[in-house]
Design a protein around this motif. Structure first.
Motif, PDB file in Angstrom:
ATOM      1  N   PRO A  46       0.803  -1.220   0.000  1.00 15.76           N
ATOM      2  CA  PRO A  46       0.000   0.000   0.000  1.00 15.76           C
ATOM      3  C   PRO A  46       0.839   1.274   0.000  1.00 15.76           C
ATOM      4  O   PRO A  46       0.432   2.283  -0.573  1.00 15.76           O
ATOM      5  CB  PRO A  46      -0.819  -0.116   1.288  1.00 15.76           C
ATOM      6  N   ALA A  47       2.017   1.228   0.637  1.00 14.62           N
ATOM      7  CA  ALA A  47       2.892   2.405   0.608  1.00 14.62           C
ATOM      8  C   ALA A  47       3.310   2.713  -0.822  1.00 14.62           C
ATOM      9  O   ALA A  47       3.368   3.886  -1.222  1.00 14.62           O
ATOM     10  CB  ALA A  47       4.120   2.164   1.484  1.00 14.62           C
ATOM     11  N   GLY A  48       3.607   1.675  -1.599  1.00  9.55           N
ATOM     12  CA  GLY A  48       3.941   1.886  -3.001  1.00  9.55           C
ATOM     13  C   GLY A  48       2.778   2.465  -3.780  1.00  9.55           C
ATOM     14  O   GLY A  48       2.960   3.350  -4.639  1.00  9.55           O
ATOM     15  N   VAL A  49       1.574   1.981  -3.477  1.00  9.09           N
ATOM     16  CA  VAL A  49       0.382   2.508  -4.153  1.00  9.09           C
ATOM     17  C   VAL A  49       0.226   4.003  -3.877  1.00  9.09           C
ATOM     18  O   VAL A  49      -0.099   4.798  -4.773  1.00  9.09           O
ATOM     19  CB  VAL A  49      -0.878   1.744  -3.693  1.00  9.09           C
ATOM     20  N   LEU A  50       0.477   4.397  -2.636  1.00 10.09           N
ATOM     21  CA  LEU A  50       0.316   5.807  -2.261  1.00 10.09           C
ATOM     22  C   LEU A  50       1.376   6.710  -2.884  1.00 10.09           C
ATOM     23  O   LEU A  50       1.255   7.935  -2.825  1.00 10.09           O
ATOM     24  CB  LEU A  50       0.347   5.947  -0.734  1.00 10.09           C
ATOM     25  N   CYS A  51       2.415   6.118  -3.441  1.00  7.71           N
ATOM     26  CA  CYS A  51       3.448   6.908  -4.129  1.00  7.71           C
ATOM     27  C   CYS A  51       3.067   7.230  -5.571  1.00  7.71           C
ATOM     28  O   CYS A  51       3.732   8.043  -6.223  1.00  7.71           O
ATOM     29  CB  CYS A  51       4.781   6.151  -4.136  1.00  7.71           C
ATOM     30  N   ALA A 166       5.949  -2.881  -6.836  1.00  6.85           N
ATOM     31  CA  ALA A 166       4.732  -3.530  -7.338  1.00  6.85           C
ATOM     32  C   ALA A 166       3.504  -2.692  -7.003  1.00  6.85           C
ATOM     33  O   ALA A 166       2.604  -2.513  -7.839  1.00  6.85           O
ATOM     34  CB  ALA A 166       4.596  -4.931  -6.746  1.00  6.85           C
ATOM     35  N   GLY A 167       3.456  -2.172  -5.778  1.00  6.38           N
ATOM     36  CA  GLY A 167       2.358  -1.296  -5.407  1.00  6.38           C
ATOM     37  C   GLY A 167       2.343  -0.018  -6.236  1.00  6.38           C
ATOM     38  O   GLY A 167       1.280   0.461  -6.653  1.00  6.38           O
ATOM     39  N   TYR A 168       3.536   0.520  -6.485  1.00  4.85           N
ATOM     40  CA  TYR A 168       3.633   1.748  -7.289  1.00  4.85           C
ATOM     41  C   TYR A 168       3.135   1.515  -8.717  1.00  4.85           C
ATOM     42  O   TYR A 168       2.403   2.341  -9.273  1.00  4.85           O
ATOM     43  CB  TYR A 168       5.085   2.224  -7.299  1.00  4.85           C
ATOM     44  N   LEU A 169       3.521   0.386  -9.301  1.00  4.41           N
ATOM     45  CA  LEU A 169       3.091   0.078 -10.671  1.00  4.41           C
ATOM     46  C   LEU A 169       1.586  -0.114 -10.741  1.00  4.41           C
ATOM     47  O   LEU A 169       0.936   0.347 -11.689  1.00  4.41           O
ATOM     48  CB  LEU A 169       3.813  -1.170 -11.176  1.00  4.41           C
TER      49      LEU A 169
END
Length: 216
Positions: A46-51, A166-169
């Motif tokens: 989720p941290a990657g998603v929030l980026c 992976a979250g960021y992508l």
């Protein structure tokens, strides 16, 4: 005043951002009992998603900060866990009365014995709960410091950076990502538990083989 639930990734990220990633991953990577109940995979992804920036929302976290904090937390936490295990020895692992901690300590020992130090330190990073006790167990079992430092760093970087990216992508390519985040996190957790299931099945098979009567 913001109420923070240390076991909930959304609460931690909202309150502390990238700094929360560093502290939690540090504890989860080697501090027995304390780190055992903290989120790892379910915090990094989720941290990657929030980026990720989308058409509707600007990024809520900086990617470079999250990647750096995740890397530092993973590597430094494992090293501290190893040193605690090396100086505390087996009594450190046996001292806790928590049954799950004791079970995962036994799994960590079997993993180190079966796959060798290098593979075990990399594979173990991707298994929740096991990675918290793996590094103190490595110290207690006398894994050489140089070998441990090299391969826990490799494993820590592979694990932490891959989940954040992976979250960021996902956050960059899917909109609105909120509809898919929980199912994807559930899949990640399920996949991370596969090594434990495989190891448990292998252990049961070994016990069954030992219990069979041998021919005269």
């Amino acid at each position: 005043m913001i109420a923070v639930n240390p076991t909930d990734s959304a609460s931690l990220l909202a309150a502390f951002g990238a700094l929360g990633v560093l502290v939690v991953i540090f504890a989860e990577s080697g501090l027995l009992v304390v780190g055992f109940f903290l989120p790892g995979d379910t915090l990094l992804f989720p941290a990657g998603v929030l980026c990720a920036a989308t058409a509707r929302h600007a990024p809520r976290l900086e990617l470079w900060q999250v990647l750096l904090c995740a890397a530092v937390g993973a590597v430094a936490g494992a090293q501290v866990g190893y040193l605690l295990g090396r100086h505390g020895g087996r009594p450190l692992l046996a001292r806790t009365s928590n049954r799950r901690v004791q079970e995962n300590a036994a799994r960590a020992e079997r993993l180190l014995a079966r796959y060798g130090y290098r593979k075990a330190l990399v594979i173990g990073r991707f298994v929740p709960m096991l990675r918290t006790v793996l590094h103190p167990a490595a110290g207690a079992l006398g894994v050489p410091l140089r070998t441990f430092t090299l391969w826990q760093t490799v494993g820590g970087l592979l694990w932490s950076q891959s989940l954040v990216l992976a979250g960021y992508l996902l956050g960059s390519s899917v909109s609105p990502v909120d509809h898919y985040l929980l199912p994807v996190v559930a899949v990640i957790v399920a996949l991370s538990l596969l090594p434990l299931l495989t190891e448990a099945r292998h252990t049961r098979r070994e016990r069954r083989d030992r219990s069979r009567p041998t021919g005269s």
